[in-house]
Design a protein around this motif. Sequence first.
Motif, PDB file in Angstrom:
ATOM      1  N   GLN A 132     -31.453  34.397 -13.782  1.00 15.94           N
ATOM      2  CA  GLN A 132     -31.410  34.182 -12.426  1.00 15.94           C
ATOM      3  C   GLN A 132     -31.438  35.514 -11.346  1.00 15.94           C
ATOM      4  O   GLN A 132     -31.019  36.601 -11.867  1.00 15.94           O
ATOM      5  CB  GLN A 132     -30.014  33.311 -12.121  1.00 15.94           C
ATOM      6  N   GLY A 173     -25.722  16.670  -6.948  1.00 18.19           N
ATOM      7  CA  GLY A 173     -26.843  17.014  -6.134  1.00 18.19           C
ATOM      8  C   GLY A 173     -26.416  18.368  -5.079  1.00 18.19           C
ATOM      9  O   GLY A 173     -25.412  18.252  -4.486  1.00 18.19           O
ATOM     10  N   PHE A 209     -24.744  28.192  -3.409  1.00 19.65           N
ATOM     11  CA  PHE A 209     -25.661  29.055  -4.018  1.00 19.65           C
ATOM     12  C   PHE A 209     -26.735  29.456  -3.049  1.00 19.65           C
ATOM     13  O   PHE A 209     -27.004  28.792  -1.987  1.00 19.65           O
ATOM     14  CB  PHE A 209     -26.422  27.775  -4.662  1.00 19.65           C
ATOM     15  N   GLY A 231     -29.265  31.436  -7.467  1.00 21.42           N
ATOM     16  CA  GLY A 231     -28.013  32.180  -7.884  1.00 21.42           C
ATOM     17  C   GLY A 231     -27.316  31.449  -8.805  1.00 21.42           C
ATOM     18  O   GLY A 231     -27.195  30.233  -9.008  1.00 21.42           O
ATOM     19  N   TYR A 291     -35.038  20.428 -12.006  1.00 23.67           N
ATOM     20  CA  TYR A 291     -34.071  21.850 -12.450  1.00 23.67           C
ATOM     21  C   TYR A 291     -33.134  21.377 -13.582  1.00 23.67           C
ATOM     22  O   TYR A 291     -32.989  19.988 -13.574  1.00 23.67           O
ATOM     23  CB  TYR A 291     -33.259  22.307 -11.088  1.00 23.67           C
ATOM     24  N   GLN A 294     -29.243  22.352 -14.970  1.00 24.81           N
ATOM     25  CA  GLN A 294     -27.985  23.191 -14.690  1.00 24.81           C
ATOM     26  C   GLN A 294     -27.093  22.859 -15.701  1.00 24.81           C
ATOM     27  O   GLN A 294     -26.316  21.879 -16.017  1.00 24.81           O
ATOM     28  CB  GLN A 294     -27.477  22.609 -13.208  1.00 24.81           C
ATOM     29  N   GLN A 332     -23.078  27.049 -14.208  1.00 23.51           N
ATOM     30  CA  GLN A 332     -24.155  27.651 -14.011  1.00 23.51           C
ATOM     31  C   GLN A 332     -24.974  27.342 -12.910  1.00 23.51           C
ATOM     32  O   GLN A 332     -24.954  26.361 -12.116  1.00 23.51           O
ATOM     33  CB  GLN A 332     -25.178  27.991 -15.507  1.00 23.51           C
ATOM     34  N   GLY A 333     -25.940  28.415 -12.796  1.00 17.56           N
ATOM     35  CA  GLY A 333     -26.888  28.028 -11.417  1.00 17.56           C
ATOM     36  C   GLY A 333     -28.053  27.131 -12.032  1.00 17.56           C
ATOM     37  O   GLY A 333     -28.049  26.550 -13.127  1.00 17.56           O
ATOM     38  N   LEU A 334     -29.000  26.930 -11.019  1.00 16.00           N
ATOM     39  CA  LEU A 334     -30.164  26.171 -11.413  1.00 16.00           C
ATOM     40  C   LEU A 334     -31.308  26.760 -12.004  1.00 16.00           C
ATOM     41  O   LEU A 334     -31.577  27.544 -11.623  1.00 16.00           O
ATOM     42  CB  LEU A 334     -30.721  25.383 -10.039  1.00 16.00           C
ATOM     43  N   GLU A 335     -31.608  26.286 -13.039  1.00 15.94           N
ATOM     44  CA  GLU A 335     -32.866  26.703 -13.853  1.00 15.94           C
ATOM     45  C   GLU A 335     -34.093  25.867 -13.329  1.00 15.94           C
ATOM     46  O   GLU A 335     -34.173  24.576 -13.612  1.00 15.94           O
ATOM     47  CB  GLU A 335     -32.939  26.621 -15.333  1.00 15.94           C
ATOM     48  N   PHE A 336     -35.161  26.627 -12.711  1.00 19.67           N
ATOM     49  CA  PHE A 336     -36.424  25.719 -12.413  1.00 19.67           C
ATOM     50  C   PHE A 336     -37.180  25.226 -13.571  1.00 19.67           C
ATOM     51  O   PHE A 336     -37.233  26.088 -14.916  1.00 19.67           O
ATOM     52  CB  PHE A 336     -37.292  26.717 -11.555  1.00 19.67           C
ATOM     53  N   GLY A 362     -41.570  26.639 -15.812  1.00 15.71           N
ATOM     54  CA  GLY A 362     -40.128  26.827 -16.218  1.00 15.71           C
ATOM     55  C   GLY A 362     -39.653  25.841 -17.552  1.00 15.71           C
ATOM     56  O   GLY A 362     -38.597  26.054 -17.878  1.00 15.71           O
ATOM     57  N   VAL A 373     -27.021  18.960 -16.565  1.00 12.03           N
ATOM     58  CA  VAL A 373     -27.156  18.143 -15.503  1.00 12.03           C
ATOM     59  C   VAL A 373     -28.621  18.372 -15.282  1.00 12.03           C
ATOM     60  O   VAL A 373     -29.047  19.725 -15.041  1.00 12.03           O
ATOM     61  CB  VAL A 373     -26.445  18.302 -14.260  1.00 12.03           C
ATOM     62  N   LEU A 380     -31.661  17.682 -12.476  1.00  7.26           N
ATOM     63  CA  LEU A 380     -31.419  17.645 -11.033  1.00  7.26           C
ATOM     64  C   LEU A 380     -33.028  17.642 -10.605  1.00  7.26           C
ATOM     65  O   LEU A 380     -33.901  18.385 -11.051  1.00  7.26           O
ATOM     66  CB  LEU A 380     -30.682  18.835 -10.127  1.00  7.26           C
ATOM     67  N   PHE A 390     -31.884  17.030  -2.754  1.00  4.96           N
ATOM     68  CA  PHE A 390     -31.600  16.920  -4.081  1.00  4.96           C
ATOM     69  C   PHE A 390     -31.165  15.590  -4.217  1.00  4.96           C
ATOM     70  O   PHE A 390     -30.419  14.832  -3.651  1.00  4.96           O
ATOM     71  CB  PHE A 390     -30.610  17.920  -4.609  1.00  4.96           C
ATOM     72  N   PRO A 395     -28.721  12.791  -7.248  1.00  2.13           N
ATOM     73  CA  PRO A 395     -27.412  13.223  -7.758  1.00  2.13           C
ATOM     74  C   PRO A 395     -27.517  13.817  -8.936  1.00  2.13           C
ATOM     75  O   PRO A 395     -26.310  14.078  -9.741  1.00  2.13           O
ATOM     76  CB  PRO A 395     -26.766  11.838  -7.589  1.00  2.13           C
ATOM     77  N   GLY A 396     -28.579  13.836  -9.787  1.00  2.00           N
ATOM     78  CA  GLY A 396     -28.829  14.395 -11.036  1.00  2.00           C
ATOM     79  C   GLY A 396     -28.472  13.360 -12.140  1.00  2.00           C
ATOM     80  O   GLY A 396     -27.738  12.304 -11.975  1.00  2.00           O
ATOM     81  N   ARG A 434     -26.668  13.465 -16.023  1.00  2.00           N
ATOM     82  CA  ARG A 434     -25.827  14.491 -16.835  1.00  2.00           C
ATOM     83  C   ARG A 434     -26.365  13.938 -18.449  1.00  2.00           C
ATOM     84  O   ARG A 434     -26.023  12.919 -18.781  1.00  2.00           O
ATOM     85  CB  ARG A 434     -24.332  14.154 -16.681  1.00  2.00           C
TER      86      ARG A 434
END
Lengths: 112, 119
Positions: free
Chosen positions: A2, A42, A88, A103, B35, B37, B41-45, B59, B89, B91, B110, B112-113, B115
Motif C-alpha cells: 500500500q 463497506g 482510510f 492506506g 477490492y 481486504q 488490512q487496507g484495501l487491495e485493488f 491488480g 472480504v 468489496l 461501496f 457491504p462486501g 466475506r
Amino acid sequence: SQQGEEDPQALSIQEGENATMNCSYKTSINNLQWYRQNSGRGLVHLILIRSNEREKHSGRLRVTLDTSKKSSSLLITASRAADTASYFCATPPTSGTYKYIFGTGTRLKVLA
Amino acid sequence: GAGVSQSPSNKVTEKGKDVELRCDPISGHTALYWYRQRLGQGLEFLIYFQGNSAPDKSGLPSDRFSAERTGESVSTLTIQRTQQEDSAVYLCASSLGGGLADRITDTQYFGPGTRLTVL
C-alpha cells in the motif's frame, strides 16, 4: 504494498475529545480522499481534498493536506461513540492506471 | 435508487473449489471496482471496469482470479481453485466514472462486501 500509511494504527479516546489521524503517501497526487469503514464491511466516502487545497471542513471533520511532506491529517472534533470505525485515506489513479491506493487504516474507538 | 449490493454476504468453501461473487452497482454508474481486504488490512485493488472499455486487470493477484461485467450492470468475480490465502472480504464499489478528469475525483460507493472463508 500500500502507498498510503495511516498512523496511529489504533486510537482510543473518550467521547467529546478530538481524534487526529495522519496519512502519508509516496507519489504525486491530484487529490486525496478519506473513507470510513464500520465493522469491516463497506466503506463510506467522507471528504475529498484537492492537491491545491490546504484545508477543508465538513461538519465535525477537518482535513489538511501538505503536498510538500506528502501527508494529510483527518481531525474529528467532539467525537461520539458512533464515530467508532476504521478510517482510510485513499489516493486516486495516476495516468495510465485506474488503481486507487488505500492506506492500512486507523482503528478509532470512542468510549462513551 | 438502492446502493451497491453484493451477494452472497458470506461464503465458506473448501480449498480447491471455485467461487463466484456478485456485485450489483448503482444504476447509471459506469465505473466499477473490485477490492480485496484481508483481516486488519487496507484495501487491495483488483480490477476496474469503465463502460465498454477494456478493464484494468492490473491488480488481479493470479490467473485464478477473473471478473466480468456486462455493459454497465452486474459484475461477477470468479476465483478458481481457491486457496486459504484467498480468505478475505471482497468489496465492490461503483462510481459515475467518465473521463480522466472525472474519475480522479470520483466518489466511490461501496457495497457491504462478501466475506470469503476458504477452509
